[in-house]
Enzyme design. Structure first.
Site, PDB file in Angstrom:
ATOM      1  CD  GLN A  48      36.261  18.849  50.119  1.00 43.78           C
ATOM      2  OE1 GLN A  48      35.589  19.673  50.707  1.00 43.78           O
ATOM      3  NE2 GLN A  48      36.874  19.111  48.976  1.00 43.78           N
ATOM      4  CE  LYS A  63      38.148  23.062  42.555  1.00 43.42           C
ATOM      5  NZ  LYS A  63      37.673  23.188  43.965  1.00 43.42           N
ATOM      6  CG  HIS A 111      37.249  16.883  39.704  1.00 46.23           C
ATOM      7  ND1 HIS A 111      36.808  15.615  39.991  1.00 46.23           N
ATOM      8  CD2 HIS A 111      37.974  17.281  40.808  1.00 46.23           C
ATOM      9  CE1 HIS A 111      37.222  15.242  41.190  1.00 46.23           C
ATOM     10  NE2 HIS A 111      37.929  16.225  41.700  1.00 46.23           N
ATOM     11  NE  ARG A 112      34.393  23.583  41.879  1.00 47.80           N
ATOM     12  CZ  ARG A 112      34.277  24.817  42.390  1.00 47.80           C
ATOM     13  NH1 ARG A 112      34.467  25.862  41.584  1.00 47.80           N
ATOM     14  NH2 ARG A 112      34.002  25.022  43.655  1.00 47.80           N
ATOM     15  CB  SER A 113      32.270  17.901  44.522  1.00 47.59           C
ATOM     16  OG  SER A 113      31.615  19.111  44.785  1.00 47.59           O
TER      17      SER A 113
HETATM   18  P1  PGA Z   1      34.093  21.535  45.222  1.00 48.52           P
HETATM   19  O1  PGA Z   1      35.412  21.133  45.999  1.00 48.52           O
HETATM   20  O2  PGA Z   1      33.019  20.810  46.007  1.00 48.52           O
HETATM   21  O3  PGA Z   1      34.009  23.024  45.456  1.00 48.52           O
HETATM   22  O4  PGA Z   1      34.162  21.154  43.819  1.00 48.52           O
HETATM   23  C1  PGA Z   1      36.409  20.363  45.505  1.00 48.52           C
HETATM   24  C2  PGA Z   1      37.675  20.824  46.174  1.00 48.52           C
HETATM   25  O5  PGA Z   1      37.633  21.420  47.270  1.00 48.52           O
HETATM   26  O6  PGA Z   1      38.743  20.632  45.608  1.00 48.52           O
HETATM   27 ZN    ZN Z   2      39.922  21.771  47.297  1.00 43.56          ZN
END
Ligand code: PGA
Ligand code: ZN
Length: 416
Positions: free
Chosen positions: A164, A341, A369-371
């Site tokens: 990712q 988070k 952060h988050r995406s």
């Molecule tokens: P998210 O993922 O899409 O849940 O924010 C970010 C991550 O896995 O660190």
């Molecule tokens: Zn992650």
């Protein structure tokens, strides 16, 4: 405090539906004190969410969450004194009543919890990072390293690698140097990708990193070379710039195997594969290299690679910032680092409980952060208040660089 030395109280609370960087609805909370001081906080949201996270919004509906909050929760918050974070957060949990914020929504709880923290800090004439540090019981630590996402894959970037996130882990004397070095790695990766894939359309993923039709090893190779090139350029004296990965491996794991483009691995093979990558590419950072239930694989890897090597093995989906899951990880020495988070658990106080456990175990924390993000900058303050070893907030993209710019303000860095 008010002018008369009486603690300020909550006068009014507003909740507004706003939109994140992916255009999905989320929430912004405003806490107004009884002297009309306003504090706001908005909440980001994830795409590769861990299954042990609290519920973001009841039945996925921001409107339903706001309605529940305004009728069933907010009336019990009005008139409460500022500066009492734990009882405030406890009230959020009690009024929700489900144990996982299924009625109120963890994102609404998080926005309320952080807006309340901001209001409390302002009432005491302090910065948010200082207020958070005081809740942690330690003076604000050194500034965090930048854990900067420069290439995206997985569910954040269709058509890219299976892993990712390809990360530049940047430490340097001075936060400005860190920002400039992280930006330089991002540019260098872009340059090398254009060279390597001259006819491909390069794009940017949800967290602002490049997306290219590279496989995992090609991408990691380009990342590692870019980190080395920027380090060797001599432009950033004292900087240590090393590659890192967020495997987000729960997204790769199906039917007992880890699925990459063109091949799949058993859990044992995955342990060996990750160990090989850490050693061959000198990774500084390895997040979620196994499925969220793979505690024993985490322990196997951590046991093998930590001898003599400085690498943060980080649990994100593994722990979902939950104190109970972190305790389990500590028992089995599953990692040496915890991703934080706030909206995985729903309140600042619960996140601080997890920070306290990490402190106790001698583990590092990484504030993340988050995406799907907003341009809010409380994350920067939390990273300093929590004493985190790193802030994971991307590098480029308005909602990402906003966090880095706020850290420059916190550093009081006024140089041109
Ligand atoms: P998210 O993922 O899409 O849940 O924010 C970010 C991550 O896995 O660190
Ligand atoms: Zn992650």
């Amino acid at each position: 405090m008010t002018a008369h030395g009486v603690p300020e109280r909550i006068g009014q609370i507003r909740l507004r539906k706003v939109y994140d960087s992916r255009g999905n609805p989320t929430v912004e909370a405003t806490v107004l004190s009884d002297v009309d001081r306003a504090a706001m906080a908005s909440c980001p949201s994830g795409a590769s969410t861990g299954s042990h996270e609290v519920v973001s919004f009841p039945d996925g509906s921001v409107d339903r969450g706001i309605e529940f909050a305004m009728t069933r929760v907010v009336p019990h918050l009005l008139g409460r004194p500022l500066g009492e974070q734990k009882p405030f957060d406890a009230e959020l949990k009690e009024r929700d009543g489900t144990g996982n914020f299924a009625s109120l929504g963890g994102n609404i709880a998080s926005a309320l919890s952080i807006a309340y923290a901001r209001a409390s800090a302002a009432a005491e004439g302090r910065e948010l990072f200082d207020y958070v540090a005081r809740l942690r019981g330690r003076p604000p630590g050194r500034f965090p390293a930048i854990v900067g996402n420069v290439m995206n894959g997985g569910v954040h970037a269709v058509g890219g690698p299976s892993i990712q996130e390809f990360i530049a882990f940047v430490e340097a004397p001075g936060f400005r140097t860190q920002v400039e070095a992280a930006v330089q790695v991002h540019r260098e990766v872009g340059r090398r990708l254009r060279e390597r894939f001259p006819s491909a359309a390069l794009g940017r993923g949800d967290e602002g990193g490049w997306v290219a039709p590279a496989d995992d090893e090609q991408a990691l190779d380009i990342l590692a070379q870019s980190c080395q090139a920027v380090q060797a350029s001599g432009r950033f004296p004292g900087a240590a710039i090393r590659p890192g990965l967020d495997f987000a491996a729960s997204e790769l794991y199906r039917d007992g195997r880890y699925h990459y483009r063109g091949r799949s691995l058993t859990p044992e093979e995955q342990v060996a594969f990750v160990q090989d990558l850490v050693e061959r590419f000198d990774l500084a950072y390895a997040e979620d290299p196994f499925d969220e239930e793979g505690f024993s694989e985490f322990s196997a890897l951590t046991g093998r690679i930590l001898t003599g090597r400085k690498v943060h093995v980080v649990g994100d989906d593994l722990y979902t910032t939950s104190p109970g899951r972190v305790r389990r990880g500590m028992d089995g020495k599953a990692t040496n680092s915890v991703l934080l988070k706030v909206n995985q658990v729903g309140t600042l106080s619960d996140t601080l409980e997890t920070v306290a456990l990490a402190d106790q175990a001698g583990w590092s924390t990484i504030t993340s952060h988050r995406s799907g993000e907003t341009t809010d900058t409380w994350l920067s303050h939390l990273s300093v208040g929590f004493g985190s070893a790193g802030i994971k907030c991307g590098v480029l993209g308005g909602e990402r660089i906003a966090k880095l710019n706020e850290l420059l303000r916190i550093a009081g860095d006024a140089s041109s």
